[in-house]
Enzyme design. Structure first.
Site, short mmCIF file in Angstrom:
data_model
loop_
_atom_site.label_atom_id
_atom_site.label_comp_id
_atom_site.label_asym_id
_atom_site.label_seq_id
_atom_site.Cartn_x
_atom_site.Cartn_y
_atom_site.Cartn_z
N TYR A 132 -15.89 3.51 26.60
CA TYR A 132 -16.68 3.29 27.81
C TYR A 132 -16.36 4.40 28.83
O TYR A 132 -17.20 4.80 29.63
CB TYR A 132 -16.39 1.90 28.38
CG TYR A 132 -17.60 1.30 29.05
CD1 TYR A 132 -18.63 0.74 28.30
CD2 TYR A 132 -17.71 1.30 30.43
CE1 TYR A 132 -19.73 0.19 28.92
CE2 TYR A 132 -18.81 0.75 31.06
CZ TYR A 132 -19.82 0.20 30.30
OH TYR A 132 -20.91 -0.33 30.91
N LYS A 150 -18.49 2.14 37.08
CA LYS A 150 -18.64 0.71 37.39
C LYS A 150 -17.60 0.28 38.44
O LYS A 150 -17.88 -0.59 39.27
CB LYS A 150 -18.53 -0.14 36.13
CG LYS A 150 -19.67 0.06 35.14
CD LYS A 150 -21.04 -0.17 35.76
CE LYS A 150 -22.16 -0.21 34.75
NZ LYS A 150 -23.51 -0.18 35.36
#
Ligand code: NAP
Length: 257
Positions: free
Chosen positions: A157, A164
């Site tokens: 990720y 995020k």
């Protein structure tokens, strides 16, 4: 009986790529509650598909928008203003990182890869909220989509975890600044859903299978559940909630082992 009725309200929804998009699940939920919809897509190749989806909802407005273009961002808000006069909801359902940055070692993230991911996936919420707030003359609700990689390590990720984390910070800061205008700002932390973007993350299917096995509900979430949560957050039922990260992940986030 209390039902959610969003008649007379208008939502601007960013990030519809196809019928699997979380943005589309949100559009469906808000549209079914009577909300007028303005939707954006990125890139000419998506125009036909998104226009076809949008035609399901009466008078839905469809516009192209690349959030890296200030000119296009201004253009979209000018169109919303001239067509609807004001805005009630902003749904930010977009994220992007280059493929090379979504596999291998995070420490090899390039300066340019970092800039692109953080610009599109996190800064855009700030720029869009500023414009949206000017049109939210009767209060409003701003919602973005996040993932738990903001808090914990999910291999591959990588830079999107940093994006995020920034997005969740933006949510709190914007909630603080826009609270006096009765504009609520929240982010939905969704469990893995096989969308176009998600499939670009190396090892996505293995991650989804792990979530299914380990989460308290022992399944993956459905896009509809994200749509329903957004509907709740837009409606008066969510009137006391702002600055929050709300997990729609079948409970995976509470698990330690
Ligand atoms: P999706 O259907 O692929 O939607 C992502 C959207 O972002 C696409 O419409 C994409 O357009 C758009 N986008 C990318 N760069 C853009 C730019 N410069 N300007 C405007 N739009 C741009 O995937 P999704 O899974 O529904 O993603 C929506 C949000 O949910 C993202 O924030 C994602 O991180 C978040 N989320 C997803 C999951 C999941 O498992 N699916 C879990 C948690 C959170 P293009 O297709 O043209 O690039």
């Amino acid at each position: 009986m209390r039902t959610i009725n969003l008649r007379g309200k208008t939502a601007l929804i960013l990030g519809v790529a196809n019928k699997r998009s979380l943005a589309w699940a949100i559009a469906e939920a808000l549209g079914e509650a009577g909300c007028r919809l303005a939707m954006t897509y990125q890139g000419v190749r998506l125009q036909k598909n998104v226009s076809e989806l949008a035609s399901k909802h009466k008078n839905a407005l469809v516009m192209a928008l690349d959030v890296t273009s200030e000119e296009q961002v201004d253009g979209v808000f000018a169109t919303v203003k001239s067509r609807f006069g004001r805005l009630d909801y902003l749904i930010h359902s977009i994220a992007f990182a280059r493929r090379a940055e979504l596999e291998g070692e995070f420490r090899k993230t390039t300066r340019e890869g970092w800039r692109i991911a953080l610009d599109i996936s996190a800064y855009s919420l700030v720029a869009l909220s500023n414009r949206a707030a000017r049109l939210m003359t009767e209060g409003g609700s701003i919602i973005s989509l996040t993932f738990q990689a903001s808090q914990r390590v999910f291999p591959n990720y990588n830079v999107m975890g940093a994006a995020k984390a920034a997005l969740e910070y933006n949510t709190r800061q914007l909630a603080y600044e826009l609270g006096p205008k009765n504009i609520r700002v929240n982010t939905i932390s969704a469990g893995p859903v096989p969308t176009l973007s998600a499939r670009g993350i190396s090892g996505f299917s293995g991650m989804a299978a792990h979530h299914r096995k380990k989460s308290p509900l022992q399944r993956n979430i459905e896009p509809r559940e994200v749509g329903d949560t957004a509907l709740f957050l837009c409606s008066d039922l969510g009137s006391g909630i702002t600055g929050a990260t709300i997990y729609v992940d079948a409970g995976y986030n509470i698990i330690g082992l």
